[in-house]
Write a protein that holds these residues in place. Structure first.
Motif, PDB file in Angstrom:
ATOM      1  N   GLU A  34       4.063  -8.025   7.541  1.00 20.80           N
ATOM      2  CA  GLU A  34       2.960  -7.852   8.146  1.00 20.80           C
ATOM      3  C   GLU A  34       1.551  -7.625   7.453  1.00 20.80           C
ATOM      4  O   GLU A  34       0.693  -7.860   7.539  1.00 20.80           O
ATOM      5  N   ASN A  48       7.958  -5.685  10.012  1.00 19.95           N
ATOM      6  CA  ASN A  48       7.805  -5.096  11.369  1.00 19.95           C
ATOM      7  C   ASN A  48       8.992  -4.247  11.430  1.00 19.95           C
ATOM      8  O   ASN A  48       9.193  -3.548  12.359  1.00 19.95           O
ATOM      9  N   TYR A  71      11.125   2.803   8.528  1.00 14.05           N
ATOM     10  CA  TYR A  71       9.976   3.808   8.918  1.00 14.05           C
ATOM     11  C   TYR A  71      10.412   5.064   9.505  1.00 14.05           C
ATOM     12  O   TYR A  71       9.964   5.914   9.158  1.00 14.05           O
ATOM     13  N   ARG A 117      -3.389   3.529   5.372  1.00 14.76           N
ATOM     14  CA  ARG A 117      -3.713   3.179   6.862  1.00 14.76           C
ATOM     15  C   ARG A 117      -2.513   2.291   7.121  1.00 14.76           C
ATOM     16  O   ARG A 117      -2.138   2.412   8.342  1.00 14.76           O
ATOM     17  N   ALA A 118      -1.982   1.309   6.305  1.00 11.48           N
ATOM     18  CA  ALA A 118      -0.796   0.671   6.680  1.00 11.48           C
ATOM     19  C   ALA A 118       0.405   1.629   6.931  1.00 11.48           C
ATOM     20  O   ALA A 118       0.926   1.347   7.770  1.00 11.48           O
ATOM     21  N   SER A 120       0.412   4.634   7.746  1.00 10.84           N
ATOM     22  CA  SER A 120       0.084   5.480   9.147  1.00 10.84           C
ATOM     23  C   SER A 120       0.697   4.459  10.230  1.00 10.84           C
ATOM     24  O   SER A 120       1.310   5.027  11.208  1.00 10.84           O
ATOM     25  N   LYS A 121       0.076   3.322  10.078  1.00 12.91           N
ATOM     26  CA  LYS A 121       0.316   2.532  11.327  1.00 12.91           C
ATOM     27  C   LYS A 121       1.989   2.280  11.663  1.00 12.91           C
ATOM     28  O   LYS A 121       1.977   2.486  12.921  1.00 12.91           O
ATOM     29  N   TYR A 122       2.611   2.337  10.722  1.00  6.36           N
ATOM     30  CA  TYR A 122       4.055   1.964  11.066  1.00  6.36           C
ATOM     31  C   TYR A 122       4.965   3.481  11.461  1.00  6.36           C
ATOM     32  O   TYR A 122       5.938   3.284  11.910  1.00  6.36           O
TER      33      TYR A 122
END
Length: 124
Positions: A34, A48, A71, A117-118, A120-122
């Motif tokens: 991603e 993902n 994750y 930021r990436a 944190s997203k996951y």
């Protein structure tokens, strides 16, 4: 960002489609890249399903360590920004059942925020 930024230790965003093609043999069924960030010769790949960190070693970079982190195994992470005299930024990721964090050094605060930021997203 180009070659110069990469050589200076600045992270640059890599094309997820190209990274996915290069890592086809490492990805599981249904797994997709991603986002990805290149840091000198190393690569941080956000799929993902997991975070994959590639650490190229040796003079030629032919030897590669693939560090896979689901994750759910990331317990916490920190970002240390650059200062006036210390120009390096650092990202540390703690993985469950390990005492020491995985650490990556950046030369530019702007880039470390994109990676954070990436992450944190996951993780969140």
């Amino acid at each position: 960002m180009g070659l110069f930024d990469s050589l200076m230790g600045n992270a640059s965003e890599a094309d997820p489609k190209k990274v996915e093609e290069e890592m086809r043999e490492w990805l599981t069924a249904g797994e997709q890249v991603e986002s990805a960030f290149k840091l000198y010769r190393d690569l941080m790949v956000f799929t993902n399903k997991r975070l994959i960190m590639l650490d190229k070693q040796g003079v030629t970079g032919k030897k590669v360590e693939y560090h896979t982190v689901p994750y759910r195994s990331i317990t916490h992470y920190s970002v240390e920004t650059a200062g006036t005299f210390d120009l390096d930024s650092e990202l540390k990721i703690w993985v469950s059942s390990t005492a020491e964090p995985v650490s990556k050094t950046f030369r530019n605060d702007d880039n470390i925020f994109d990676v954070q930021r990436a992450l944190s997203k996951y993780v969140l």
